[in-house]
Design a protein around this motif. Structure first.
Motif, short mmCIF file in Angstrom:
data_model
loop_
_atom_site.label_atom_id
_atom_site.label_comp_id
_atom_site.label_asym_id
_atom_site.label_seq_id
_atom_site.Cartn_x
_atom_site.Cartn_y
_atom_site.Cartn_z
N UNK A 59 3.09 -1.87 2.85
CA UNK A 59 2.96 -0.69 3.95
C UNK A 59 2.38 0.54 3.16
N UNK A 60 2.93 0.90 1.89
CA UNK A 60 2.48 2.06 1.24
C UNK A 60 1.00 1.56 0.93
N UNK A 61 0.56 0.80 0.19
CA UNK A 61 -0.50 0.36 -0.42
C UNK A 61 -1.67 0.16 0.78
N UNK A 62 -1.27 -0.24 1.84
CA UNK A 62 -2.19 -0.64 2.96
C UNK A 62 -3.25 0.25 3.39
N UNK A 63 -2.74 1.52 3.55
CA UNK A 63 -3.83 2.52 4.09
C UNK A 63 -5.06 2.88 3.00
N UNK A 64 -4.89 2.40 1.87
CA UNK A 64 -5.94 2.82 0.81
C UNK A 64 -6.58 1.47 0.36
N UNK A 65 -5.66 0.40 0.27
CA UNK A 65 -6.32 -0.90 -0.31
C UNK A 65 -6.25 -2.14 0.74
N UNK A 66 -5.72 -1.86 1.69
CA UNK A 66 -5.73 -2.93 2.79
C UNK A 66 -4.25 -4.04 2.57
N UNK A 67 -4.37 -4.94 3.34
CA UNK A 67 -3.10 -6.05 3.02
C UNK A 67 -3.49 -7.20 2.77
N UNK A 68 -4.54 -7.53 1.82
CA UNK A 68 -4.97 -8.84 1.70
C UNK A 68 -4.32 -9.71 0.68
#
Length: 192
Positions: free
Chosen positions: A9-18
């Motif tokens: 969830x922390x990385x998702x706004x910048x890098x997505x969630x693939x």
């Protein structure tokens, strides 16, 4: 496990969630835990005590705080400077989670050392400890993913984890101070 789960969830706004984002997070956690196991095992061979054990918890709690305080600016900097999201997410995962997870990995081998009183029971003690640890990880994962994320912001959850680690550290140090019980080494000698 709760911090690892929230890492997505922390990385998702910048890098997505693939899948490669999760691959980055899991790789960093597995790598840093392995270093933590080695360091914790080595550290436990030299004058093991509840005070030192408590200091590991305190240090872990402190190293988790930058995730709350600086994750946004760190990830923005990495996002702007590394175009490929695979390497960007790997770099961000390293920056945010590598050090705290090494420290957290030190807890298990140090716990085994404190709980083992004789060589004959060492395997049983390690088995019970890893059972409890894995069960706790499973419960932490399900509670975090099913409930905590519904009621609290990610930073609030991580701050709570950080404070809990520090409280456990203070409890261990306080308990050691007021119950000075010698620790047996596996050769049978007793140390203060």
């Amino acid at each position: 496990m709760g911090i690892e789960l929230l890492g997505g969830r922390i990385l998702a706004p910048f890098f997505g969630s693939s899948v490669h984002i999760w691959g980055s997070i899991i790789t960093v956690f597995m790598l840093s835990l392995s270093f933590g196991y080695l360091i914790g095992g080595k550290l436990s061979t030299k004058n093991a005590s509840l005070t030192r054990y408590g200091l590991i918890f305190l240090f872990a709690g402190v190293t988790v705080l930058p995730i709350v305080l600086w994750s946004g600016p760190m990830m923005e900097f990495i996002f702007l400077n590394i175009e490929d999201s695979r390497y960007g997410s790997l770099t961000a995962s390293m920056a945010l989670f590598f050090i705290p997870t090494i420290i957290l990995g030190m807890i298990s081998p140090y716990s085994v050392r404190l709980l083992v009183t004789d060589k004959e029971r060492s395997g049983q003690v390690a088995g019970v400890l890893y059972f409890v640890s894995t069960l706790g990880s499973a419960l932490g994962t399900i509670i975090t993913s099913f409930y905590f994320v519904l009621f609290f912001e990610v930073n609030a959850i991580i701050l709570t984890f950080s404070l809990a680690l520090m409280i456990f550290g203070i409890i261990a140090i306080t308990f050691d101070k007021y119950s000075r019980k010698p620790v047996n080494d596996l050769s049978g000698a007793v140390h203060e």
